[in-house]
Design an enzyme around this catalytic site. Structure first.
Site, short mmCIF file in Angstrom:
data_model
loop_
_atom_site.label_atom_id
_atom_site.label_comp_id
_atom_site.label_asym_id
_atom_site.label_seq_id
_atom_site.Cartn_x
_atom_site.Cartn_y
_atom_site.Cartn_z
N ASP A 208 -68.00 71.65 -70.99
CA ASP A 208 -67.27 70.38 -70.94
C ASP A 208 -68.23 69.34 -70.36
O ASP A 208 -68.50 69.33 -69.16
CB ASP A 208 -66.02 70.56 -70.07
CG ASP A 208 -65.28 69.25 -69.83
OD1 ASP A 208 -65.81 68.19 -70.18
OD2 ASP A 208 -64.17 69.31 -69.27
N GLN A 211 -68.06 64.49 -68.03
CA GLN A 211 -68.62 63.68 -66.93
C GLN A 211 -70.14 63.70 -66.90
O GLN A 211 -70.75 62.84 -66.29
CB GLN A 211 -68.10 64.19 -65.57
CG GLN A 211 -66.61 64.04 -65.38
CD GLN A 211 -66.17 62.57 -65.30
OE1 GLN A 211 -66.97 61.69 -64.95
NE2 GLN A 211 -64.92 62.32 -65.62
#
Ligand SMILES: Cc1ncc(COP(=O)(O)O)c(C=O)c1O
Length: 414
Positions: A208, A211
Site C-alpha cells: 500500500d 502515503q
C-alpha cells in the site's frame, strides 16, 4: 517534455507556494495553514489548468473515437500512463491500471487474485498499522474462503517487529499486504526486507503506497513487490484516480474485476473474450479529466525534485518534533527511526476533537481521530490522535503557528 529532463536542482518554498492558489485563502479570518496533507494534498495551478483545459478544449471519450478530439483526449490520457510507469519504475505500461484510488486497487486484487488463489485454511498477513482499506477487503475474503488473517505486531515506537513477522510466515501464507508508510504514525516500513521474506516462503506481496509514493523514490522492480497501489490525490493530483501496478504474469492470469465496455475484445451472447492489459481491468468510461490532470501532478513533483521535497519535509519534521516534545503533557505517537513528515500526538486531558476545533479557529487544518486505523489506536490504548502532516509547500513559520495554537488550546482546555 519528459520527467527526467525537467528536474530543477534548487528549492524555493515561496516559488512552490505561489503555484498553489488555495494557500492564499483565509479561514475564520486567519491565513490558512494546511497540515492535513496525509488526508489529501492541495493542487498546484498546473493540475487545475489541466482539468479546465481538457473540458474547455478537447473533452471527448477515449480509445474508440476517430475524430480529433477523441484522439487528443486519448493521447493525453495514455501519456499519464507512461508518466506513472516512469514514476514508479514499472517494466511496462501494460502493468499500470487506473483505478479510483488505493481502496479500489486493493479491492480489485482481493476480488480477482484473492478469489482465485485463497482457499480454506490459507493465511493472509497484514500489519497492526494498516489503514482500514488494507484490512477490510482481506477480512471479507477470509470470511468467504475460511482463510486466516494474521497480524504483524509493532513496538511502542510504531515499528514493525520483523522477527515476529518472519515467525508468521508459513507454507500456508499466500499473501502479505502491508503499508509502506503509516498514515497515522509516519513510520517507513522496510518493505524490501518484508517482500524478500514473503517471497522466500512463496507468498505474493501487495504494498500500500498511499502515503509513500509522494515522499519516497519508488521503484517497483527494485522493491520486487507483486502489486503496488496508490492514490493521485495524495500526490498533488485530483481525487477519484489511483493506480494499481501488478506484475504482468499475475495480471494476465487473474480473472476480470468489472465487466463492461473497454475491457472486452469481443462479445457474443454465448461468450465474451477480454481485452489485453491494462484495459482488461479498466471497464467503462474512465475518469479521463482527472487522469490527464494526474499527469500534470507527476510533472510538478518531478520538476520540484523528489530529493528536494524529501529534504524540505525532513527539515519540517525535525523542527516540529523538537518543538512539540518540549510541550507539557504532549506525547508523540509514532517515534520510529525512519519516518516521513507526520506528527501524531495526544495531549493529557484534552480530546483531539476539541483541539482540532480550536486550531481551526486559528485557520490551522489538522486531522483528529482514528485516521482509519482503529486497530492501531487500540494497540496504543487511545481513541485517536491529532495529526499534522507536512507537504512541500509547508513552512517552519506555519509550524510556529501550530505550536502557538496548541499552547493557547492547552491553556483554555486543561
Ligand atoms: C495508508 C493508506 N492506505 C489507504 C488509504 C486509502 O486511500 P483512498 O481513500 O485514496 O482510496 C489511505 C488514505 O488515507 C492511506 O493513508
Amino acid at each position: 517534455m519528459t520527467m527526467s529532463s525537467t528536474i530543477v536542482k534548487s528549492f524555493d518554498v515561496d516559488f512552490i507556494r505561489q503555484q498553489f492558489p488555495i494557500l492564499n485563502r483565509q479561514v475564520k479570518g486567519k491565513q490558512l495553514v494546511y497540515f492535513d496533507n496525509a488526508a489529501t494534498t492541495q493542487k498546484p495551478q498546473s493540475v487545475i489548468d489541466a482539468l479546465v483545459n481538457y473540458y474547455k478544449g478537447y473533452n471527448a471519450n477515449i480509445h474508440r473515437g476517430i475524430h480529433s478530439l477523441a484522439e487528443e483526449a486519448t493521447a493525453a490520457f495514455e501519456k499519464t500512463r507512461d508518466l506513472v510507469q516512469q514514476f514508479i519504475g514499472a517494466p511496462s505500461r501494460e502493468e499500470i491500471i487506473f483505478t479510483r484510488g488505493t481502496t479500489e486497487g486493493i479491492n480489485l486484487v482481493a476480488y480477482t487474485w484473492g478469489r482465485q488463489n485463497i482457499k480454506a485454511g490459507d493465511e493472509i498477513v497484514i500489519s497492526t498499522m494498516e489503514h482500514h482499506s488494507n484490512i477490510v477487503p482481506w477480512q471479507v475474503l477470509c470470511e468467504e474462503k475460511n482463510a486466516v488473517l494474521k497480524i504483524i505486531p509493532i513496538n511502542n515506537q510504531g515499528e514493525l517487529l520483523l522477527d515476529e513477522y518472519e515467525k508468521l510466515l508459513t507454507p500456508k501464507t499466500k499473501l502479505v499486504s502491508v503499508v509502506q508508510v503509516s498514515n497515522a504514525l509516519g513510520t517507513i516500513n522496510p518493505v524490501k526486507q518484508i517482500i524478500s521474506a514473503a517471497h522466500k516462503s512463496g507468498a505474493v506481496v501487495l504494498i500500500d503506497g498511499a502515503q509513500s509514493t509522494v515522499h519516497l523514490d519508488i521503484d517497483v522492480q527494485e522493491m520486487d513487490c507483486d502489486f503496488f497501489v496508490f492514490s493521485a490525490h495524495k500526490l498533488y493530483g485530483p481525487t477519484g484516480v489511483g493506480v494499481l501496478y501488478g506484475k504482468k504474469e499475475l495480471l494476465e492470469v487473474m480473472p476480470v474485476f468489472q465487466g463492461g465496455g473497454e475491457m472486452i475484445k469481443e462479445v457474443t451472447f454465448e461468450k465474451t473474450t477480454y481485452n489485453d492489459l491494462p484495459y482488461k481491468y479498466e471497464a467503462g468510461t474512465p475518469n479521463i479529466a482527472d487522469v490527464i490532470a494526474f499527469g500534470a501532478a507527476l510533472l510538478f513533483i518531478s520538476q520540484t525534485g523528489k530529493q528536494n521535497i524529501r529534504k524540505h519535509e525532513e527539515d519540517l519534521l525535525q523542527y516540529a518534533t523538537d518543538l512539540l516534545v518540549e510541550m507539557p503533557g504532549l506525547r508523540i505517537i509514532g517515534t520510529a527511526k525512519e519516518k516521513i513528515g507526520i506528527v501524531s500526538f495526544v495531549i493529557d486531558k484534552i480530546h483531539p476533537q476539541d483541539l482540532g476545533i480550536l486550531l481551526d479557529n486559528r485557520g490551522i487544518a489538522v486531522r483528529t481521530g482514528h485516521h482509519c486505523t482503529q486497530p492501531l489506536m487500540n494497540r496504543f490504548g487511545i481513541p485517536g490522535t491529532t495529526r499534522a502532516s507536512f507537504a512541500v509547500y509547508n513552512t517552519r513559520e506555519e509550524i510556529d503557528e501550530l505550536v502557538a495554537g496548541l499552547e493557547r488550546a492547552i491553556k483554555m482546555l486543561s
